[in-house]
Structure formats: C-alpha cells, structure tokens
Motif scaffolding. Sequence first.
Motif, PDB file in Angstrom:
ATOM      1  N   UNK A 186       4.979  -2.562 -11.420  1.00  0.00           N
ATOM      2  CA  UNK A 186       4.232  -1.468 -12.061  1.00  0.00           C
ATOM      3  C   UNK A 186       4.737  -0.091 -11.635  1.00  0.00           C
ATOM      4  N   UNK A 187       5.795  -0.064 -10.857  1.00  0.00           N
ATOM      5  CA  UNK A 187       6.344   1.206 -10.375  1.00  0.00           C
ATOM      6  C   UNK A 187       7.166   1.878 -11.465  1.00  0.00           C
ATOM      7  N   UNK A 188       7.140   3.204 -11.485  1.00  0.00           N
ATOM      8  CA  UNK A 188       7.876   3.956 -12.501  1.00  0.00           C
ATOM      9  C   UNK A 188       9.367   3.612 -12.494  1.00  0.00           C
ATOM     10  N   UNK A 189       9.912   3.321 -11.322  1.00  0.00           N
ATOM     11  CA  UNK A 189      11.352   3.090 -11.218  1.00  0.00           C
ATOM     12  C   UNK A 189      11.715   1.605 -11.175  1.00  0.00           C
ATOM     13  N   UNK A 190      10.794   0.774 -11.663  1.00  0.00           N
ATOM     14  CA  UNK A 190      11.057  -0.669 -11.742  1.00  0.00           C
ATOM     15  C   UNK A 190      12.334  -0.956 -12.517  1.00  0.00           C
ATOM     16  N   UNK A 191      12.558  -0.227 -13.600  1.00  0.00           N
ATOM     17  CA  UNK A 191      13.739  -0.468 -14.421  1.00  0.00           C
ATOM     18  C   UNK A 191      15.022  -0.133 -13.662  1.00  0.00           C
ATOM     19  N   UNK A 298      12.275   4.181  -3.241  1.00  0.00           N
ATOM     20  CA  UNK A 298      12.860   2.888  -2.882  1.00  0.00           C
ATOM     21  C   UNK A 298      12.425   2.450  -1.494  1.00  0.00           C
ATOM     22  N   UNK A 299      12.517   3.348  -0.521  1.00  0.00           N
ATOM     23  CA  UNK A 299      12.151   2.973   0.850  1.00  0.00           C
ATOM     24  C   UNK A 299      10.649   2.750   0.997  1.00  0.00           C
ATOM     25  N   UNK A 300       9.859   3.482   0.216  1.00  0.00           N
ATOM     26  CA  UNK A 300       8.414   3.269   0.234  1.00  0.00           C
ATOM     27  C   UNK A 300       8.066   1.892  -0.330  1.00  0.00           C
ATOM     28  N   UNK A 301       8.799   1.461  -1.356  1.00  0.00           N
ATOM     29  CA  UNK A 301       8.542   0.157  -1.953  1.00  0.00           C
ATOM     30  C   UNK A 301       8.986  -0.974  -1.020  1.00  0.00           C
ATOM     31  N   UNK A 302      10.055  -0.771  -0.267  1.00  0.00           N
ATOM     32  CA  UNK A 302      10.479  -1.773   0.712  1.00  0.00           C
ATOM     33  C   UNK A 302       9.391  -1.966   1.765  1.00  0.00           C
ATOM     34  N   UNK A 303       8.842  -0.850   2.219  1.00  0.00           N
ATOM     35  CA  UNK A 303       7.766  -0.909   3.220  1.00  0.00           C
ATOM     36  C   UNK A 303       6.546  -1.609   2.651  1.00  0.00           C
ATOM     37  N   UNK A 304       6.226  -1.297   1.411  1.00  0.00           N
ATOM     38  CA  UNK A 304       5.083  -1.920   0.741  1.00  0.00           C
ATOM     39  C   UNK A 304       5.289  -3.424   0.600  1.00  0.00           C
ATOM     40  N   UNK A 308      12.864  -6.521   4.988  1.00  0.00           N
ATOM     41  CA  UNK A 308      13.809  -5.838   5.873  1.00  0.00           C
ATOM     42  C   UNK A 308      14.427  -4.665   5.118  1.00  0.00           C
ATOM     43  N   UNK A 309      14.645  -3.573   5.844  1.00  0.00           N
ATOM     44  CA  UNK A 309      15.144  -2.355   5.214  1.00  0.00           C
ATOM     45  C   UNK A 309      16.635  -2.475   4.940  1.00  0.00           C
ATOM     46  N   UNK A 310      16.994  -2.212   3.691  1.00  0.00           N
ATOM     47  CA  UNK A 310      18.396  -2.130   3.306  1.00  0.00           C
ATOM     48  C   UNK A 310      18.592  -0.819   2.554  1.00  0.00           C
ATOM     49  N   UNK A 311      19.814  -0.403   2.380  1.00  0.00           N
ATOM     50  CA  UNK A 311      20.081   0.814   1.616  1.00  0.00           C
ATOM     51  C   UNK A 311      20.081   0.492   0.127  1.00  0.00           C
ATOM     52  N   UNK A 312      19.978   1.532  -0.699  1.00  0.00           N
ATOM     53  CA  UNK A 312      20.031   1.300  -2.137  1.00  0.00           C
ATOM     54  C   UNK A 312      21.370   0.686  -2.523  1.00  0.00           C
ATOM     55  N   UNK A 313      22.432   1.110  -1.856  1.00  0.00           N
ATOM     56  CA  UNK A 313      23.760   0.571  -2.142  1.00  0.00           C
ATOM     57  C   UNK A 313      23.823  -0.922  -1.838  1.00  0.00           C
TER      58      UNK A 313
END
Length: 392
Positions: A186-191, A298-304, A308-313
Amino acid sequence: MYSGSVRKDKTSWYYVIEMGKGINGKRKQKKKRGFKTKKEAHKAMTEMLHELNSGTYVEPKKITMNEFLSEWLKNKQLTVGENTYLKYSRTVNSHVIPYIGEIMLPDLSAMHVQQLYHTLSQEKGLSNDNIRNVHKFLSQALKQGVKFEYIPKNVTEFIELPKVQKKEVEVWDLDEVQHFLEVTKTNRYYIVYQIAINTGMRQSEILGLRWKDIDFDRGVLNVRQTLSHFGELKNSTKTAAGARTIALPDQLMHELNKHKVNQAKEKLKSGTFYSDHGLVIATQEGTPLHPRNLLRNFYAQIKKANLKKISFHDLRHTHASLLLKQGAHPKVVSERLGHADTRMTLDTYSHLLPNMQEETAEQFGNMLFGNKPSNNDENTIKETNLPYVINL
C-alpha cells in the motif's frame, strides 16, 4: 652532443651539464645537487645526458601538485559524467591534495606516493579498495602530465598496491523479497520496488523511466534516460551497455497499468499545477522524485518489515542472484543488468552459487556417459518464462 661533469661541494655531490649558449650568448648549464655519493650523482647525470642527447628530455613544469590536480580535474569534467566527476573530485580533494598538494609536480617521487597510501591506510583507516581508487585517479592524472610533457614519467607505475578486498554483495532471499513486497503493497513507492526487484534496474534508471519507454504490447521497457543524484534528468545511461531492453513479467505489467491509472487521477486532480515530464515515477505534482526521498522511504519500509538492512542498489543484486540460482544463463542476466560483458556478472555473483561447480560436473557426466538427465536438468530457459516473478 651534451656533456657534463660530477663535482663536490661542502656536504654533497652534484652534476653540471653544459647546455651550450643561449640566444644572448651567455653560457647555459643544468645543475642538480643533493647526491650523497659520487656514484649516485654520476648515474643521475648519465640518465639526464641520455635524455638530452636522444631528444626525450622533458623540462618539468614548476607547479605544485595542488595546481596540477586542480587543472586535471577541470579537464576531466569535460570528458566524464557528472556523478563520475564528483567521485573524482571528492577523492582527489579529500585523500590526495591535503597530503601531497604542496609538493612540486617535478619533485613528486614514488616514495611520496607510497607514503601517501600508507597514511591513508594506517591513519585514516581507508580500505584497500578505496586506496586503489585513489591510485587509479592519481595515476590517470600523472599519465596526462606525461602526455602534456609536464613531467618525464609517471611515478605511480612503480608503486606496490594493496591487495584487492573482495566484497560479497548483500541480497535478500525469495522469502524476504516476498515479505518486503507484502509490507509495501500500500506504499506510494510500491511500484518502484516492484520494478527494481523484477528488472534489476539501477535507481537512477528507474527514476528516469518514462511511459514512452515502456512497450505494453510487447511487454518490454527500454532503458534510455536516468535521473542524477541531484534530481536532474539526463538523456543517457551510465554506460553504453546500460542502454538496453528488458523483458517484463505479466504481473509487473499489470502493476504498471494500475499505477498509470492512479497517476492519471493525480494529474487530473492537480490540474494546471501538474508538471508532466512523462515519468513513470513522479511526485504528486508530476516532478521527478528526488533519490534521497526514495531512500528515506526505502529504509523506513525495511525497518517496518523487520528485515536485514540492504542498500537500494542491493535490490539489483537480489534480482541477479535469484535469476542465477534458478538457472538463468549468465548472458541473459548480464544483458538485463546492462553489464558490459558476462565476466563482470560472474565475478560479482558467482559466490552466491556454491553448488554451481557440482551441478556443472554432474551435467557434464550425464552428457559424456549417456545418463539420462532428470527433468530438472532439461531446461532451456527463456527470459520471459523464468519463474522469478513475485506473486502476491
């Protein structure tokens, strides 16, 4: 022919080379002092005489390394992309000029450079990879100095470099990918996340993607435009191989169609305030989405998602690793990622496939000795039929 002699002053040896007479009729000489022994002075004089008599001597330009590197960076800005130039500039201004900037260009020695690398490693704690980057840029600069006849040789050619530290890429497995997409549904940046995971595109490529770059009839997209780290659209890709066509799964095509409808509603709601750039990923006003804003999300969604934290790349790495683990041909993966050659793909991701050697040996044995391969081995994989699509 030039000639010279070695002499001694109070504390050291030096040489004098007779250069003939100048246009004013006065005698010209070239001297160099500071040698500890007569042998050292004679050796240096012999080398200088050889260069002078063979016509290969280059009169060193009397500027500091600071002045030279600043001039080199200005020239470099004309030949590389904006992001690449910033990398050059940051590296030179942070790790080179503060340490050897005051040394005169002709006086720079291999020992100066070796001491620089030691300082960066031991005092600044730079990794071997970063030091090798410093060396790469400094070597390029001095190579240009030789070409422009500022200096006779490139002293970085005599440097012993630290070993390469092979870094393993961080990726999510299939379960983690599915969980992340479920959380961000449901996130705006899901796409954005769908595109990244299903295509392996770079962040700059996704944010620069236009609707006209997508062929809904054929189910493919063309990577032709990027968005810089500063939010500027550029009608180019990172490399020549980066300009590519990527086949899309039906599920992603469905999500893109839904997103296009929602974007049209936003455009209608904003009216004349909507700035239409034709972008697939845009703000509510139609303007390009700044990379920093995407990363914050992106990082907020990983936390949610409690992953494990990864970079967008690393979503790009995740896409490649999932394909390879399912048996996709490395050439297909390389083409999807926009790598210049397959070797780059294998060097980056082969460590993620610990069973590749065993599987290859078994398949070869089956072929050689006539064993009938299992159904799992009889797979000529086509790009558009790979079962890598995330179904939710």
